[in-house]
Scaffold this active site. Structure first.
Site, PDB file in Angstrom:
ATOM      1  CE  LYS A   1      -5.943   4.175   2.340  1.00  0.00           C
ATOM      2  NZ  LYS A   1      -4.670   5.338   2.052  1.00  0.00           N
TER       3      LYS A   1
ATOM      4  CD  GLU B   1      -2.139   8.015   9.257  1.00  0.00           C
ATOM      5  OE1 GLU B   1      -1.328   8.923   8.768  1.00  0.00           O
ATOM      6  OE2 GLU B   1      -2.971   6.898   9.018  1.00  0.00           O
TER       7      GLU B   1
ATOM      8  CG  HIS C   1      -1.930   4.934   5.050  1.00  0.00           C
ATOM      9  ND1 HIS C   1      -2.176   4.415   4.226  1.00  0.00           N
ATOM     10  CD2 HIS C   1      -2.221   2.665   5.408  1.00  0.00           C
ATOM     11  CE1 HIS C   1      -1.794   2.503   3.274  1.00  0.00           C
ATOM     12  NE2 HIS C   1      -2.172   2.238   4.671  1.00  0.00           N
TER      13      HIS C   1
ATOM     14  CG  PHE D   1      -0.388  -5.589   4.495  1.00  0.00           C
ATOM     15  CD1 PHE D   1      -0.377  -4.793   5.997  1.00  0.00           C
ATOM     16  CD2 PHE D   1      -0.907  -6.873   3.711  1.00  0.00           C
ATOM     17  CE1 PHE D   1      -2.009  -5.371   5.733  1.00  0.00           C
ATOM     18  CE2 PHE D   1      -2.106  -7.279   4.066  1.00  0.00           C
ATOM     19  CZ  PHE D   1      -2.165  -6.649   4.955  1.00  0.00           C
TER      20      PHE D   1
ATOM     21  CG  HIS E   1      -6.428   0.305   1.402  1.00  0.00           C
ATOM     22  ND1 HIS E   1      -5.786   1.377   0.599  1.00  0.00           N
ATOM     23  CD2 HIS E   1      -5.560  -0.046   3.173  1.00  0.00           C
ATOM     24  CE1 HIS E   1      -4.432   1.502   1.246  1.00  0.00           C
ATOM     25  NE2 HIS E   1      -4.371   0.451   2.832  1.00  0.00           N
TER      26      HIS E   1
ATOM     27  CB  CYS F   1      -0.727   0.529   1.102  1.00  0.00           C
ATOM     28  SG  CYS F   1      -1.813  -1.543   0.867  1.00  0.00           S
TER      29      CYS F   1
END
Length: 414
Positions: free
Chosen positions: A336, A315, A304, A402, A341, A164
């Site tokens: 998002k 975050e 994010h 990831f 996403h 991502c």
């Protein structure tokens, strides 16, 4: 010697909420949702039946139908967004040294739809029936490769694949390429089309996704205490980056200046971020240092913000670690919440949102934020539901993936 400055002169996107930067940003500021029930395949046996699916996309609007059919869906999105961005920039490559124009486009997964389809053909009809176009369609660099072929570009060309964080990494490497003097122009961004049978099934198996099948638009809930996972989406975002002098010499419209880039890794777990947010915090600190920008000058962070507990809490912790008391004075929102996403395309689309935020003095909201999770921080300004008109001189875009990948970009008013 003064460092080469990098400006943004072209924007393009294909998303479930809009297939142009202007349309997308208007929808984001109205807190509209691009999340709906999936129509492209049968989801009867899936625990999740919705996503950010792009409807009414026609590759023929951008390239010859025959050429378009030789691309996987993710590469179609990439070239469509790139054509938008180049048209927006006003570049004429017949007047450029094509060895000084690069293409760097990221993707987290690449041509997964092509892999699915050709695997079925292999099992049902044998290896002799596998398409000769299989590899050119499925390879992760098909997005960047097809863009360069379309325009006849011969500068640095490669794909970044870091889950991502791919989009932000691609843009950051494009930025570094221009700062380092290797290119004058780079077409960059990210593309993804993983909303497929195995793509959806894999994230369902990992229990990463929201299961609000009864109300898909309410499913993506970053920083909200009632979140239950992220929403899988597809699309692409592409930007044209130019060395400032090059852009000015041709009278280009300059949207904003890309100021800095920071990248780290958590070195912790293949899917989970560091609980204390230290890796993400370091990426933000490096981006600010690269931008030669004090933290107090940052007005807005496009987070994010996936709508998962580990990301949202980590975050928020990282932002407070980096910004201290200023964390309570700046605006933080997650687009998002409206878009879902887009995996490897998310950072590019979100940087476009940052650029529009700066140019239009409008901060997009976090949709579906009804009750801030106290483990994030109820005192932070997550801009719930309603867009806010405000001057934004410096914005930050965060992307975490990831593998522990962290990539942060800082963009400012030109």
């Amino acid at each position: 010697m003064q460092r080469r400055r990098v400006v943004i002169t072209g924007l393009g996107c294909v998303t479930a909420l809009g297939q142009s930067p202007g349309g997308l940003f208007a929808a984001l500021c109205q807190a509209k949702s691009g999340i709906s029930l999936i129509k492209s395949f049968d989801t009867s046996d899936y625990p999740v039946k919705f996503g950010g699916e792009i409807r009414a996309f026609e590759i023929e609007k951008y390239v010859d139908r025959r050429e378009g059919r030789r691309m996987d869906r993710f590469a179609q999105f990439a070239i469509a967004a790139a054509i938008q961005a180049v048209n927006d920039s006003g570049l004429d490559f017949s007047r450029e040294d094509v060895f000084r124009v690069g293409v760097i486009v990221g993707t987290g997964i690449g041509g997964i739809k092509e892999i699915e389809e050709q695997h079925v053909r292999l099992l049902e009809k044998g290896p002799g029936k596998v398409s000769p176009f299989c590899v050119p369609r499925l390879m992760a660099n098909a997005g960047s490769g097809n863009i360069a072929i379309y325009y006849g570009l011969r500068g640095p060309n490669f794909c970044v694949s870091s889950a991502c964080a791919s989009g932000n990494h691609a843009i950051g490497e494009a930025f570094a390429n221009i700062v380092g003097g290797r290119s004058d122009v780079v077409i960059t961004g990210g593309a993804e089309a993983a909303l497929t049978c195995i793509g959806l099934g894999s994230f369902c198996a990992a229990r990463s996704l929201s299961t609000r099948n009864d109300d898909p638009p309410a499913a993506s809930r970053p920083f909200d205490r009632d979140r239950d996972g992220f929403v899988l989406s597809e699309g692409a975002g592409v930007l044209v980056l130019e060395e400032e002098g090059h852009a000015r010499s041709r009278g280009a419209n300059i949207y904003a200046e890309l100021l800095g880039y920071g990248a780290t890794d958590d070195g912790y777990h293949i899917t989970a971020p560091l609980p204390d947010g230290n890796g993400a915090a370091k990426a933000m600190e490096l981006a600010l240092a690269d931008a030669h920008t004090n933290r107090e000058k940052v007005d807005y962070i496009n987070a994010h913000g996936t709508g998962t507990e580990l990301n949202d809490v980590g975050e928020s912790t990282a932002i407070k670690r980096v910004f201290g008391d200023h964390a309570y004075k700046l605006a933080v929102s997650s687009t998002k919440s409206c878009l879902g996403h887009l995996l490897g395309a998310s950072g590019a689309v979100e940087l476009i949102a940052c650029v529009k935020t700066i140019s239009e003095s409008m901060i997009p909201p976090t949709r579906n934020l009804d009750n801030v999770d106290p483990r994030c921080d109820v005192k932070m300004d997550y801009v719930p539901w309603k867009a806010r008109e405000a001057p934004v001189n410096v914005a930050m875009s965060n992307s975490f993936g990831f593998g522990g990948h962290n990539a942060c970009l800082v963009v400012g008013k030109y």
